[in-house]
Scaffold this active site. Structure first.
Site, short mmCIF file in Angstrom:
data_model
loop_
_atom_site.label_atom_id
_atom_site.label_comp_id
_atom_site.label_asym_id
_atom_site.label_seq_id
_atom_site.Cartn_x
_atom_site.Cartn_y
_atom_site.Cartn_z
N ASN A 137 -4.74 -3.49 -17.21
CA ASN A 137 -3.28 -3.44 -17.19
C ASN A 137 -2.74 -4.74 -17.81
O ASN A 137 -2.99 -5.83 -17.28
CB ASN A 137 -2.79 -3.27 -15.74
CG ASN A 137 -1.29 -3.19 -15.66
OD1 ASN A 137 -0.59 -3.96 -16.31
ND2 ASN A 137 -0.78 -2.28 -14.86
N HIS A 165 1.41 -8.05 -17.54
CA HIS A 165 1.81 -9.44 -17.33
C HIS A 165 1.68 -10.30 -18.57
O HIS A 165 2.17 -11.43 -18.59
CB HIS A 165 1.10 -10.01 -16.10
CG HIS A 165 1.56 -9.31 -14.86
ND1 HIS A 165 2.90 -9.17 -14.54
CD2 HIS A 165 0.89 -8.63 -13.89
CE1 HIS A 165 3.02 -8.47 -13.42
NE2 HIS A 165 1.81 -8.12 -13.02
N HIS A 202 2.74 -0.25 -17.69
CA HIS A 202 3.77 0.35 -16.84
C HIS A 202 5.11 0.12 -17.51
O HIS A 202 5.59 -1.01 -17.59
CB HIS A 202 3.73 -0.31 -15.45
CG HIS A 202 4.68 0.27 -14.46
ND1 HIS A 202 4.74 -0.14 -13.15
CD2 HIS A 202 5.62 1.24 -14.57
CE1 HIS A 202 5.67 0.54 -12.50
NE2 HIS A 202 6.23 1.39 -13.34
N ARG A 259 8.61 0.22 -17.00
CA ARG A 259 9.53 0.32 -15.86
C ARG A 259 10.93 0.66 -16.34
O ARG A 259 11.32 0.31 -17.46
CB ARG A 259 9.56 -0.99 -15.08
CG ARG A 259 8.25 -1.32 -14.38
CD ARG A 259 8.41 -2.55 -13.51
NE ARG A 259 9.19 -2.25 -12.33
CZ ARG A 259 8.69 -2.14 -11.09
NH1 ARG A 259 7.40 -2.32 -10.88
NH2 ARG A 259 9.47 -1.86 -10.09
N ARG A 283 11.33 -4.67 -17.33
CA ARG A 283 11.18 -6.10 -17.02
C ARG A 283 10.01 -6.73 -17.76
O ARG A 283 9.97 -7.94 -17.95
CB ARG A 283 11.06 -6.33 -15.52
CG ARG A 283 9.77 -5.87 -14.92
CD ARG A 283 9.63 -6.31 -13.48
NE ARG A 283 10.59 -5.65 -12.61
CZ ARG A 283 10.40 -5.50 -11.29
NH1 ARG A 283 9.31 -5.97 -10.73
NH2 ARG A 283 11.27 -4.86 -10.56
N GLU A 316 1.68 4.20 -17.19
CA GLU A 316 2.18 4.24 -15.80
C GLU A 316 3.69 4.35 -15.86
O GLU A 316 4.33 3.60 -16.62
CB GLU A 316 1.85 2.91 -15.15
CG GLU A 316 0.88 2.95 -14.04
CD GLU A 316 0.77 1.56 -13.45
OE1 GLU A 316 1.76 1.04 -12.94
OE2 GLU A 316 -0.33 1.00 -13.53
N THR A 348 4.49 -2.66 -7.69
CA THR A 348 4.48 -1.37 -7.02
C THR A 348 3.92 -1.55 -5.60
O THR A 348 2.76 -1.89 -5.44
CB THR A 348 3.60 -0.38 -7.80
OG1 THR A 348 3.92 -0.52 -9.19
CG2 THR A 348 3.83 1.04 -7.36
N GLU A 371 -4.82 8.17 -8.30
CA GLU A 371 -5.25 6.77 -8.26
C GLU A 371 -4.99 6.28 -6.85
O GLU A 371 -3.84 6.29 -6.38
CB GLU A 371 -4.47 5.93 -9.27
CG GLU A 371 -4.90 4.45 -9.20
CD GLU A 371 -4.31 3.58 -10.30
OE1 GLU A 371 -4.10 4.09 -11.42
OE2 GLU A 371 -4.06 2.40 -10.03
N HIS A 385 -4.76 -1.74 -7.85
CA HIS A 385 -3.71 -2.58 -7.27
C HIS A 385 -4.31 -3.67 -6.40
O HIS A 385 -4.95 -3.38 -5.39
CB HIS A 385 -2.67 -1.80 -6.47
CG HIS A 385 -1.36 -2.53 -6.45
ND1 HIS A 385 -1.12 -3.58 -5.61
CD2 HIS A 385 -0.25 -2.39 -7.21
CE1 HIS A 385 0.10 -4.05 -5.84
NE2 HIS A 385 0.64 -3.35 -6.82
N1 PXP Z 1 -2.47 0.61 -10.67
C1 PXP Z 1 -1.14 0.83 -10.49
C2 PXP Z 1 -0.68 2.22 -10.29
C3 PXP Z 1 -0.23 -0.23 -10.53
O1 PXP Z 1 1.09 0.00 -10.34
C4 PXP Z 1 -0.70 -1.54 -10.77
C5 PXP Z 1 0.26 -2.68 -10.86
O2 PXP Z 1 1.14 -2.49 -11.91
C6 PXP Z 1 -2.08 -1.71 -10.98
C7 PXP Z 1 -2.94 -0.63 -10.89
C8 PXP Z 1 -2.65 -3.05 -11.27
O3 PXP Z 1 -2.47 -3.90 -10.18
P1 PXP Z 1 -2.85 -5.41 -10.29
O4 PXP Z 1 -1.95 -6.04 -11.33
O5 PXP Z 1 -2.58 -5.93 -8.91
O6 PXP Z 1 -4.29 -5.48 -10.70
#
Ligand code: PXP
Length: 240
Positions: A7, A10, A43, A45, A49, A70, A101, A151, A191
């Site tokens: 992901n 960030h 993701h 959003r 953001r 996402e 999330t 998931e 997550h």
């Molecule tokens: N899976 C989902 C559905 C999420 O919303 C997120 C965070 O955006 C992640 C995985 C990844 O989480 P993390 O950044 O804490 O690894």
């Protein structure tokens, strides 16, 4: 062997801190793939953001592994997904004021609408995954929408403050995975997973893909994206 979706939200968070053009999540995705990523997750959003529409369009053209979009189960996002055609969509709850999330989607809240969204997306050959807690009622309801995947939310496991509560959360994830597979679902998780807590989740029988973001981007700032991904691949195998 469980696969790894990176992901890269960030990376875009750093860019949006200055509303500039760097660092580019598209470049980060290329480097993540060179480091061994099996998939790229973003993701989009509602408040934009971090990831922007431009990023998703470019990633669709550049990602060579698979692209997991996402998004919240809204009309706006479904229209974007139908246009972009990601390799799969993960549907997540979204609250404007949250930092990330916070929990799984409540599958019991809006069953008819959720089933309709799955048929819209899967009717366009975009498999759907529901981001839910490891709870049997939620899992059954997700299966009833016709979705191909869930998931499992690993946030409670990641936040567990001692070994006993972490073991209990892991058991719940294992049990949830079994229930989901028995209901015909394929199972991903994510997550809050880190280099230090990922291995037990990667060992859950039947687990297919882990979606991991924050810990990898954090390490990538220090050691580079390719190395950060390579090291997560090792952590998943218990070899870090
Ligand atoms: N899976 C989902 C559905 C999420 O919303 C997120 C965070 O955006 C992640 C995985 C990844 O989480 P993390 O950044 O804490 O690894």
């Amino acid at each position: 062997m469980v696969t790894l979706g990176i992901n890269i939200d960030h990376v875009a968070t750093i860019r949006q801190a200055r509303r500039t053009v760097e660092p580019d999540p598209v470049a980060a995705a290329v480097l993540a793939e060179l480091g061994g990523a099996d998939g790229i997750t973003v993701h989009l959003r509602e408040d934009r953001r971090h990831i922007q529409d431009r990023d998703v369009h470019l990633l669709r053209q550049t990602v060579r592994s698979h692209l997991n979009l996402e998004m919240a189960p809204t009309e706006e996002m479904v229209a974007i997904a139908l246009e972009i055609k990601p390799d799969y969509v993960t549907l997540v709850p979204e609250k404007r004021e949250e930092v990330t999330t916070e929990g799984g989607i409540d599958m019991l809240a809006n069953r008819d609408r959720f089933t309709e969204i799955v048929s819209q997306l899967q009717g366009a050959a975009i498999p759907v995954s529901w981001f839910i807690d490891a709870d049997s009622a939620q899992i059954e309801a997700a299966a009833n929408t016709g979705a191909k995947f869930i998931e499992l939310h690993t946030g409670k496991y990641a936040d567990a403050i001692d070994e006993a509560s972490q073991a209990k959360e892991l058991e719940d994830l294992e049990a949830g995975t079994k229930i989901a597979i028995a209901a015909g679902l394929r199972v991903n998780a994510g997550h809050g997973l880190t280099y230090w807590n990922v291995y037990p989740v990667a060992c859950i029988p039947g687990m297919e893909e882990l979606n991991i973001g924050h810990t990898i981007v954090s390490r990538a700032v220090l050691v580079g994206m390719e190395r950060a991904v390579r090291e997560m691949k090792l952590a998943i195998k218990g070899q870090l």
